[in-house]
Design a protein around this motif. Structure first.
Motif, PDB file in Angstrom:
ATOM      1  N   THR A  86       0.866  -1.170   0.000  1.00 41.09           N
ATOM      2  CA  THR A  86       0.000   0.000   0.000  1.00 41.09           C
ATOM      3  C   THR A  86       0.903   1.220   0.000  1.00 41.09           C
ATOM      4  O   THR A  86       1.958   1.214   0.624  1.00 41.09           O
ATOM      5  CB  THR A  86      -0.898   0.021   1.257  1.00 41.09           C
ATOM      6  OG1 THR A  86      -1.573  -1.236   1.357  1.00 41.09           O
ATOM      7  CG2 THR A  86      -1.918   1.132   1.196  1.00 41.09           C
ATOM      8  N   TYR A  88       1.067   5.395   0.837  1.00 37.42           N
ATOM      9  CA  TYR A  88       0.390   6.435   1.609  1.00 37.42           C
ATOM     10  C   TYR A  88       0.953   7.820   1.305  1.00 37.42           C
ATOM     11  O   TYR A  88       2.152   7.971   1.085  1.00 37.42           O
ATOM     12  CB  TYR A  88       0.556   6.167   3.112  1.00 37.42           C
ATOM     13  CG  TYR A  88      -0.079   4.887   3.558  1.00 37.42           C
ATOM     14  CD1 TYR A  88      -1.426   4.840   3.917  1.00 37.42           C
ATOM     15  CD2 TYR A  88       0.662   3.707   3.615  1.00 37.42           C
ATOM     16  CE1 TYR A  88      -2.012   3.652   4.321  1.00 37.42           C
ATOM     17  CE2 TYR A  88       0.082   2.521   4.016  1.00 37.42           C
ATOM     18  CZ  TYR A  88      -1.254   2.494   4.370  1.00 37.42           C
ATOM     19  OH  TYR A  88      -1.832   1.321   4.765  1.00 37.42           O
ATOM     20  N   ASN A  93      -3.177   9.516   4.455  1.00 34.70           N
ATOM     21  CA  ASN A  93      -4.233   9.002   3.585  1.00 34.70           C
ATOM     22  C   ASN A  93      -3.640   8.035   2.555  1.00 34.70           C
ATOM     23  O   ASN A  93      -2.450   8.097   2.232  1.00 34.70           O
ATOM     24  CB  ASN A  93      -4.956  10.144   2.867  1.00 34.70           C
ATOM     25  CG  ASN A  93      -5.796  10.964   3.804  1.00 34.70           C
ATOM     26  OD1 ASN A  93      -6.161  10.523   4.885  1.00 34.70           O
ATOM     27  ND2 ASN A  93      -6.088  12.201   3.414  1.00 34.70           N
ATOM     28  N   THR A  94      -4.482   7.183   2.013  1.00 37.17           N
ATOM     29  CA  THR A  94      -4.039   6.162   1.061  1.00 37.17           C
ATOM     30  C   THR A  94      -3.939   6.731  -0.350  1.00 37.17           C
ATOM     31  O   THR A  94      -4.912   7.269  -0.874  1.00 37.17           O
ATOM     32  CB  THR A  94      -5.018   4.972   1.065  1.00 37.17           C
ATOM     33  OG1 THR A  94      -5.105   4.460   2.392  1.00 37.17           O
ATOM     34  CG2 THR A  94      -4.560   3.874   0.134  1.00 37.17           C
ATOM     35  N   TYR A 119       6.333  10.174   1.520  1.00 38.41           N
ATOM     36  CA  TYR A 119       5.387   9.139   1.132  1.00 38.41           C
ATOM     37  C   TYR A 119       5.893   7.813   1.675  1.00 38.41           C
ATOM     38  O   TYR A 119       7.085   7.649   1.919  1.00 38.41           O
ATOM     39  CB  TYR A 119       5.249   9.083  -0.387  1.00 38.41           C
ATOM     40  CG  TYR A 119       4.473  10.245  -0.960  1.00 38.41           C
ATOM     41  CD1 TYR A 119       3.181  10.071  -1.423  1.00 38.41           C
ATOM     42  CD2 TYR A 119       5.025  11.521  -1.023  1.00 38.41           C
ATOM     43  CE1 TYR A 119       2.455  11.136  -1.945  1.00 38.41           C
ATOM     44  CE2 TYR A 119       4.309  12.589  -1.532  1.00 38.41           C
ATOM     45  CZ  TYR A 119       3.030  12.387  -1.992  1.00 38.41           C
ATOM     46  OH  TYR A 119       2.313  13.448  -2.491  1.00 38.41           O
TER      47      TYR A 119
END
Length: 140
Positions: A86, A88, A93-94, A119
């Motif tokens: 993932t 971010y 926030n994603t 990030y």
């Protein structure tokens, strides 16, 4: 005069004799490691460029480019097991929802970003097994 120069060069071993071969059956060091394609080299001005490994972990990169701007992210699975990752934004926030990357596969995607800062890419094998990957990001 030519004969003296050639004879001297032969005596010092500067001119190899015809038919000699210098061959070895010795294995090269690190022969079992797979070499990364030239496209994965880190000699260009990247925001981040590094390998990673472990069951879980994170890779961060600091984007200080224009806002709004664009980045391109490369994630490669160099191991034999799949993993999820993932990405971010600096505010938590994603940017990219959890994505599975199978063994031997590469993920490449461009993102429009509107935040400067650090990030974060988080990866997880899901099983605790160690994974091997490579991460690179570049401003475009």
């Amino acid at each position: 005069m030519k004969k003296k120069i050639i004879a001297g060069a032969l005596a010092f071993g500067l001119i190899p004799l015809m038919g000699t071969a210098d061959v070895s059956a010795k294995a090269l060091p690190n022969q079992d490691k797979v070499m990364k394609p030239a496209g994965w080299s880190c000699d260009a001005p990247y925001i981040a460029c590094q390998p990673f490994s472990g069951g879980t972990g994170k890779v961060s990169f600091n984007y200080q480019g224009s806002s709004p701007g664009k980045i391109r992210v490369f994630v490669a699975n160099d191991g034999s097991k799949s993993f999820k990752f993932t990405i971010y934004y600096p505010n938590g926030n994603t940017l990219l929802s959890t994505t599975t990357l199978n063994a031997g596969k590469t993920f490449i995607q461009e993102f429009s970003v509107n935040q400067k800062g650090e990030y974060l890419l988080k990866y997880d094998s899901g099983t605790g097994d160690s994974v091997d990957g490579f991460f690179r990001s570049v401003e475009i």
